[in-house]
Structure formats: structure tokens, C-alpha cells
Design a protein around this motif. Structure first.
Motif: not given
Length: 404
Positions: A183-184, A190, A200-201, A204, A252, A254, A256, A287, A290, A362
Motif C-alpha cells: 500500500g501507498h 500513508g 507506512e509505505k 508495507t 493489499s 497496509h 494505518d 484509503e 489516497s 491491515e
């Protein structure tokens, strides 16, 4: 001769650029009438529809520097307002007009390499006219270069230049192909950890690479990454990459943040028109936004084929997605901390592939200190990847057993 044909075509396109979109075909005794047009899509897939008073013959070609799709028509009078064909999605400029007394041309200038995956004429339902339907998809640069190299400018080869985008992932026959989506990425960072640095990117992508490696070590399973570096991909691009490669699964990843810092644990989301709860709705909204946060416009999607077969496909895919979610939760039980009611659902755009079972996982919440500590722990990531790999293996076994 081939060089002269290409040079002539390029000169014709240059000549066409002096026409405004309001240019009309003249001098032909009985030109086609293009009386309507519409366009919809995003930066991965875009559809153009031209309404015509009768069935046309047409031919498709491609040009580079810049990337253009060229559609040649018989003499045509363009009678629709220019705003009806305003460039959106994959296309940044659209021009159309007369070439000579017997021909007209539409030139679609793209923001990135593209290919028409469908170009066809179909009769209107009322039988009073025809529609030219052009469906474009993003195309890997290497494939576009090959398309340019192989095409011929003779008028009998349009079918060769229209069709599905070839899969980039070359799996063995019978292999179970898993798209692992970090994600991101890029401008879309993120969430951010409490240290104010870790994003976050990064979390992930690190976990996506680990998971893909573990999946690729399993017999009969092949995994690939939708992104393997720090780059921005829109939600639609992620879905399209999975579909173009004929993925059997899409996962996917993530990590968060939530306003409620006491909430922690892994959560598995599947798609649904109606959110299971307020939290799921909030996560989906965040999401889905984004793309806007990254500065990308969200355009209307091309209209889906409204038939019973597509509806059945979506329902079957949703059932498989739920089955995968249940396998993940079973594998996590007693091993990985999970949120209360860990299987939730909402309208996540990244899970919208009609033919690829998909979940959004998540891994934990960066807003919770305990989760954050685990997310940054290499040993815990190994354990989580092992549990998720076991879930995919179980899903594959049950799918094969049920004839999938």
C-alpha cells in the motif's frame, strides 16, 4: 516503402494538429455523421464512445514521442460539442478532423504507453445508428515499443493492434499467481510512525517483499509485487496490474492509523457495497482518498458490461474473497493479535477487480504503540509472513479441491 508509410502517417498527424476539435469533414459527397461522444475512465483504463449515423470502417495505429493512438475513419462530419470529448483518464489531448475528402482521423495523445484492448463497432439498441467503442489500458513501456516496431501502416491489420495486454508475469502452467500489493508509495506516504520518520509505505513494501519471497518458495505458487520500489501507483493501476497478469489472488497490505489509539491488531477487509461498521467505513474512505492526496484526479470508471454473466462473476469472486479472509483469520488465531471482529468489509476501490479474489490486510495500526513495535520487529514480520503464507496455501488447496 514502410519508412515512407510511417513518415507519411506522421506528417498527416502533424497536419491534423492545426484543426480545432470543431473541425468538420467537408467535400465528401455523403460523410458519416458523428453526432455524439463520451469518455470516462482513469489513469489505468479509459473508454471512448463515438455515436455515428451508420457503421464505419476504421483502422488503428500507434505513434510514439508522444504516445498517440490514431484511429482512421472514412469521411466524417464531427457534429458533437468539443466538451463531450474532453481529455480525461489516460488521454491528455484529443483531436479529430478531416484528412482529405475521403477520410478523417481521431488522434488520442496519451500520458503514458497505452493499447486499445477493445475497438469495435456495435449497433445502437434502437437500430438507428452505430457506436464506435474504444477501450484503452495502460501498457508496459517495453510492450508499447514492441507494438510500435511490429505494426504495419497498411489498412488490413487493425486486429493485430487491438487486444489484451500481455501478462508480464510468466508463471508455469497451473501455477497459482498471487499479486502482493504494498500500500501507498511515492508521494503517497500513508501513515507515519510515532518517531515521525518511519512511513507506512516503507513498512508495507518491506513486508510485501518478505511475503513474496516466502510465497515463491512454495511449490505451485508464484508471487509478484505490484510495486517493487518507492513509487506512486493509483488504486486503479494496482487493480489493473493484477488483472492484466491474471492473478489468482490480490493481497493489499497496509498499516494505518486511527484516532482511537487503544485499538490494535490485524484486520482483514473484503469488498462490499455497504460497510460492516463505522470503523470499516472510515478506513475505506481514507484509503479511497489516497489518489486525491497524491494529486491524482479520480474519474468515473468505464461503464461495466451489464449482463448476468458479469454479475455472476462478481458474486463468485466475492465469495472466494471471503473464503480467503477466513483462511487468513484461521491461520492467525492464537498466533497473531487481531482486532475485535477481525473480518470486516466496506467499499474499498483497491478491491474492486470483478474477477480476482481480493483482500486488504491491515497488518496493525501505527497509531498503537504495541502494534507499532511489532510492525518494526523483523522477527514478528517473519512470523506474520509465515502465517499468511500458510493461509494462501490452504486457500489454494481448497480452491483446487473445489475445482477452481
Amino acid at each position: 516503402m514502410r519508412a515512407l508509410q510511417i513518415a507519411g502517417a506522421a506528417l498527416a498527424v502533424t497536419a491534423l494538429s492545426i484543426f480545432s476539435p470543431f473541425a468538420t469533414a467537408v467535400a465528401a459527397a455523403d460523410p458519416l455523421l458523428a453526432y455524439g461522444a463520451r469518455i470516462a475512465g482513469d489513469d489505468a483504463r479509459t473508454r471512448i464512445v463515438i455515436d455515428l449515423d451508420r457503421e464505419p470502417a476504421f483502422f488503428v495505429h500507434y505513434l510514439d514521442n508522444p504516445v498517440r493512438v490514431v484511429v482512421d475513419l472514412p469521411a466524417t462530419a464531427f457534429g458533437f460539442p468539443a466538451k463531450d470529448l474532453k481529455p480525461v483518464g489516460l488521454f491528455k489531448d484529443i483531436r479529430y478532423g478531416t484528412m482529405d475528402e475521403d477520410s478523417a482521423r481521431i488522434v488520442l495523445t496519451a500520458a503514458k504507453p497505452v493499447k486499445l484492448v477493445m475497438a469495435k463497432v456495435q449497433a445502437d439498441e434502437d437500430g438507428k445508428g452505430h457506436r464506435l467503442v474504444l477501450d484503452a489500458e495502460m501498457l508496459p513501456a517495453a510492450q508499447f515499443a514492441e507494438l510500435i516496431r511490429q505494426q504495419s501502416w497498411t489498412n488490413d491489420d487493425t486486429a493485430k493492434d487491438v487486444g489484451p495486454v500481455a501478462s508480464m508475469e510468466k508463471a508455469d502452467p497451473g501455477s497459482f499467481l498471487v499479486a502482493v500489493d504494498a500500500g501507498h508509495g511515492g508521494i503517497d506516504a500513508g501513515a507515519t510512525a510515532s518517531d515521525g520518520v518511519t512511513q507506512e509505505k516503507e513498512i508495507t513494501l518491506t513486508f510485501a517483499k518478505l511475503l513474496a519471497d516466502k510465497l515463491n518458495a512454495q511449490p505451485g505458487i508464484k508471487a509478484f509485487l505490484t510495486r517493487d520500489k518507492d513509487e506512486y501507483l493509483s488504486l486503479s493501476q494496482r487493480v489493473t496490474i493484477a488483472r492484466q497478469n491474471h492473478a489468482s489472488l490480490f493481497i493489499s497490505l497496509h498499516a494505518d492509523t486511527l484516532k482511537q489509539k487503544d485499538i490494535r491488531g490485524a484486520t482483514v477487509y473484503t469488498i462490499s457495497d455497504k460497510a460492516s461498521d463505522k470503523l470499516a467505513s472510515e478506513v475505506a474512505d481514507r484509503e479511497n482518498n489516497s489518489d486525491q492526496l497524491a494529486g491524482a484526479e479520480t474519474q468515473a470508471q468505464p461503464a461495466a458490461v451489464a449482463d448476468i454473466l458479469m454479475d455472476l462473476t462478481r458474486r463468485e469472486t466475492q465469495a472466494f474473497s471471503i473464503s480467503l479472509a477466513q483462511d487468513v483469520l484461521t491461520s492467525f488465531t492464537g498466533q497473531i493479535a487481531m482486532i475485535n471482529n477481525p473480518h470486516r468489509h466496506a467499499g474499498f476501490r483497491v478491491l474492486q477487480a470483478p474477477d480476482v479474489p481480493s483482500i486488504l490486510l491491515e497488518l496493525g495500526f501505527l497509531s498503537n504503540k504495541d502494534d507499532e513495535k511489532l510492525l518494526l520487529d523483523p522477527d514478528w514480520r517473519q512470523k506474520l509472513a509465515d502465517r499468511l503464507t500458510d493461509a494462501v496455501k490452504q486457500y489454494r488447496v481448497s480452491t483446487i479441491a473445489n475445482g477452481g
